[in-house]
Design an enzyme around this catalytic site. Sequence first.
Site, PDB file in Angstrom:
ATOM      1  N   HIS A  94     -58.927 -32.816 -15.206  1.00 40.95           N
ATOM      2  CA  HIS A  94     -59.146 -34.165 -14.702  1.00 40.95           C
ATOM      3  C   HIS A  94     -57.913 -34.981 -15.093  1.00 40.95           C
ATOM      4  O   HIS A  94     -57.620 -35.116 -16.272  1.00 40.95           O
ATOM      5  CB  HIS A  94     -60.416 -34.743 -15.308  1.00 40.95           C
ATOM      6  CG  HIS A  94     -60.804 -36.050 -14.702  1.00 40.95           C
ATOM      7  ND1 HIS A  94     -61.286 -36.145 -13.421  1.00 40.95           N
ATOM      8  CD2 HIS A  94     -60.765 -37.317 -15.179  1.00 40.95           C
ATOM      9  CE1 HIS A  94     -61.528 -37.412 -13.138  1.00 40.95           C
ATOM     10  NE2 HIS A  94     -61.221 -38.145 -14.186  1.00 40.95           N
ATOM     11  N   ASP A 109     -56.454 -38.562 -14.587  1.00 42.87           N
ATOM     12  CA  ASP A 109     -56.624 -39.915 -14.055  1.00 42.87           C
ATOM     13  C   ASP A 109     -55.281 -40.399 -13.527  1.00 42.87           C
ATOM     14  O   ASP A 109     -54.293 -40.424 -14.255  1.00 42.87           O
ATOM     15  CB  ASP A 109     -57.166 -40.841 -15.147  1.00 42.87           C
ATOM     16  CG  ASP A 109     -58.638 -40.543 -15.432  1.00 42.87           C
ATOM     17  OD1 ASP A 109     -59.377 -40.288 -14.456  1.00 42.87           O
ATOM     18  OD2 ASP A 109     -59.042 -40.558 -16.597  1.00 42.87           O
ATOM     19  N   ASP A 145     -65.877 -38.158 -11.818  1.00 45.82           N
ATOM     20  CA  ASP A 145     -65.787 -39.249 -12.794  1.00 45.82           C
ATOM     21  C   ASP A 145     -65.940 -40.645 -12.208  1.00 45.82           C
ATOM     22  O   ASP A 145     -65.822 -41.615 -12.935  1.00 45.82           O
ATOM     23  CB  ASP A 145     -64.425 -39.131 -13.530  1.00 45.82           C
ATOM     24  CG  ASP A 145     -64.348 -40.012 -14.761  1.00 45.82           C
ATOM     25  OD1 ASP A 145     -65.401 -40.251 -15.380  1.00 45.82           O
ATOM     26  OD2 ASP A 145     -63.242 -40.464 -15.106  1.00 45.82           O
ATOM     27  N   HIS A 205     -60.234 -44.361  -9.454  1.00 51.45           N
ATOM     28  CA  HIS A 205     -61.437 -44.825 -10.170  1.00 51.45           C
ATOM     29  C   HIS A 205     -61.209 -45.503 -11.517  1.00 51.45           C
ATOM     30  O   HIS A 205     -62.186 -45.830 -12.199  1.00 51.45           O
ATOM     31  CB  HIS A 205     -62.472 -43.695 -10.286  1.00 51.45           C
ATOM     32  CG  HIS A 205     -62.057 -42.522 -11.131  1.00 51.45           C
ATOM     33  ND1 HIS A 205     -61.678 -41.324 -10.582  1.00 51.45           N
ATOM     34  CD2 HIS A 205     -61.981 -42.362 -12.458  1.00 51.45           C
ATOM     35  CE1 HIS A 205     -61.376 -40.477 -11.558  1.00 51.45           C
ATOM     36  NE2 HIS A 205     -61.558 -41.076 -12.702  1.00 51.45           N
TER      37      HIS A 205
END
Length: 1008
Positions: A269, A271, A381, A585
């Site tokens: 993951h 970001d 997420d 996000h």
Amino acid sequence: MHDQSSFIRSRLHRFRQEYLPAALYRERTPLRLTRWDVPDEPVPFAEAVVAEFVPFVAGAGAESHWGSPWGTTWFHVTGTLPEGWSERADSRVEALVDLGFNAAGPGFQAEATAYDADGRIIKGIEPLNAWVPRHGITPDGRTVDFYVEAAANPYVPENGWFIPTPLGSKATAGRAPLYELRSLDLVLLDVPVWELTQDVQVLAGYLDELPADSPRVAGIEAALDRMLDAVDPRDLASTAPAGRKALEAALASPAVASAHQVVATGHAHIDSAWLWPTRETVRKCARTFSNVLDLMEEDADLVFACSSAQQLEWIRLTYPELFERIRTRAVEGRFVPVGGMWVESDTNLPGGEALARQLVEGKLFFLEHFGIDTSEVWLPDSFGYSAALPQLVRASGSTYFLTQKISWNDTNRMPHHTFHWEGIDGTRVFTHFPPVDTYTSDLSARDLRRAERQFREKGRTNISLVPFGWGDGGGGPTREMLAAAHRQADLEGAPRVTLGSPRQFFERAEADYPSPPVWSGELYLEYHRGTYTSQARTKRGNRRSEHLLREAELWATLAAVRAGRDYPYDELQRLWRVVLLNQFHDILPGSSISWVHEEAERDYAEVESAVETIIDESLKAVLEEGDSQIITNAGPYDIAGVPALGGTTGTSARSSATVTSDGRGAVLAGDALRVRVDARGELTSVLDLLADREVLPAGTTANRLQLFEDIPNQWDAWDVNDHYRRNEIELRSDATVTIEDDAVVVTRSISESTVRQRISLSPDGRAVEVDLTIDWHERQRLLKVAVPVDVLAERATSEIQFGHVHRPIHQNTSWDAARFETCAHRWVHVGETGYGVAVANDATYGHDIQRIVTADGVATQVRLSLLRAPQFPDPDADTGRHRMRYSIRPGSSVPDAVAEGYRMNLPLRRVTGARAPEPVLTVDEPAIVVEAVKLAADRSGDVVVRLYEAYGSRATGTLRAGFGLADAVETDLLEREVERRAVREVTGENVRLQLRPFELVTIRLRGC
Ligand SMILES: [Zn+2]
């Protein structure tokens, strides 16, 4: 038998703490170092290696300090392989780096990229994965020569997750070095000791995860005890193989027949921005993906899922050689693009067309560069999931959906892990929430047993997906995780672990569970409710950009069709991609450091200016030279006589309202409304003259600003806790009221801030409009504006992408109570049979809508959340100037609310030219709304129109092309022809349409 359990465990504990790690490297020798500190922002390899490097020594205290916050230091590493280190089967030559790692974990602190002497990326260097393989560091097998690009990324939450920190901006983070390079050594890894470490790790993990009195636990204990007898802790180099032998039987004992089945997908993951800026994410991607490629050399079974097209585009542009290596693995089906989106976006806040473009841009990128049509939307997420998504997933040609975030709910537990998710239009998508409840698993016994224990479909299906690999700040899978996967492929007490892709999982899961339960409607996250409001300028920038892009595409299409002007394909795609990136996000929700939000605001300003240029030039081409006053309307509905998607000559009708001062306040009066404004700017009466009805409940006022203490229990930027409602701050009532043209202008100070409000009636006189300019200087406060309405509503209707949802406004159940703050787009509507009120806005998303008790009984209160002032991770979030508008439209139906939402967000435009624009197309049924008009991405010149049914009804109508029409075909979001559903007939320029409630249709119009 005597109980030996605790003695064995203590003995094992010491062995694992003291002897195993100490024996991991047979030999160790420091390498020669020189360093160069990059003056400011990162530079490419070619630029770095010609810089002036100076001598440097590791592990020497202050002398070894490097890296002011966000700085970059390059190390040139040289040396010679010592005699006798020649490769043997039981040892490996590696470089091992300790950048000065702290307890923060991979992705949240110092990290580095290793390059070979030719500038080829070898691997990332991070805590728990800090080795560099021999092949990259010794070009000739004898001489060591490589580079380390070290990034001094600070651990932003170093003082806690809600303490203000200066680390989120280069301007405030200071210059003091953050790290000490403790070591950069050449090491000889003892392979049997490493393997023994992995054996022990896996087996010991089950001691605490299986019932203490089970034969399996006793068996594992006994095996570990025998292992401890078999090894000499002081000579593991010789005795590790014997230790492994003692564990062989315990590791060979097969899984039970009913063992849970896990498809383990390698993942990282990453970001796209959060506690770091996007420029660092580019490097995070390079580190992570090169780690993955290196692991793939070692392990043929690893499959890695990569979810953001944007991140691969960064790699393509910045590290083309790495990109080519990724493509090779993608062709083999091992580096697997998933998700089909430009970024892992938020799904509450992006508008309908933007969410569609997330899928279009993502899927087109994967098709163009990898030849892969992704089948699953992957959003582990994001903070809640819009009920518009199932239809969009399908319309993009995908079939599956994955998240796990709903496990973060603070009140209610979702009843399903594998289910059909049904959207507002009835579309269903096969959906999975990994019951492991994390997207950064290490495949430990703890994680795998949790997945098995929590899986709610047990008894009906028995398979779940586990994404493994360090994440949030990247990192990805490690060799230790792969070792764990292989040892748990068929192990007694463990789920059966298979390495595989998301698609492999979904196909198996769907075949195994063809009729899963259904969850209908939104997946509301009972958490992070402040993300609808935090960082208001980022949110307004998004809203404004989405609407400007709609306008630009519409007018550019008209200019291409009518005036033969070149359509700005590349520029529009570039601008859309900027907007899409900022819907990531942690950006649009407002949960990033100040660096990220400053950059987002700059991006939006740049988008606005570039889009205005496109609009301006397109309209000039269409309207031609002239000095007539022309008003254009890019919205789907006629506004005050200006036709939808077209324009008219003349000056627009201003409201015919009269404004009179009554000494303490003012009265706004028109044919439909009479509004009384008091000395604080609050509305004390809104009289609907057409319905002969007072809109406000007795004893209440509307446009009432309310300030609340807003100190969340944790997660400042993310959360609003419901205790804010009990902590209202009384506002001083000093205000000035003046009359300017047809408006009442109220200027008022509240706490440390000032608010200027311009209150007027809309051009048609049916709505009260409030234009707010706020100079905001609060800390941890929430500003709302309240609009009480004298209706007995059971539910509120809130606009989402391509439609709306109904949400109860009572608090009967824990699910209703937990929904105390909700997201809506351009409008909300509350009503009782025969009468309703719409409240529309052009900038905000957070709302709370609840019952209130008044002198006359129960009524309904709509509140818009205007501003917050969280202090973490951006200590100055929201400080400064804001502009936002909202309107109250009494006597509205839901269709009226739909039109009001567009009117507030697509204001009429006044230009000069020779003649008004004729619409490029028209639709004669108001329930069928034109969301986008553009030219086809394949540059064929076809006009593409995206429509949806906006009322929740069946709608039949005719789309009429404003040009010669050869054919009209239905397509998916990617403009690929699909079977006709909505298009019933094409005759001449007319396309007969029939839509189901909330149906989304994309039509490609071929001109003749
Ligand atoms: Zn994330």
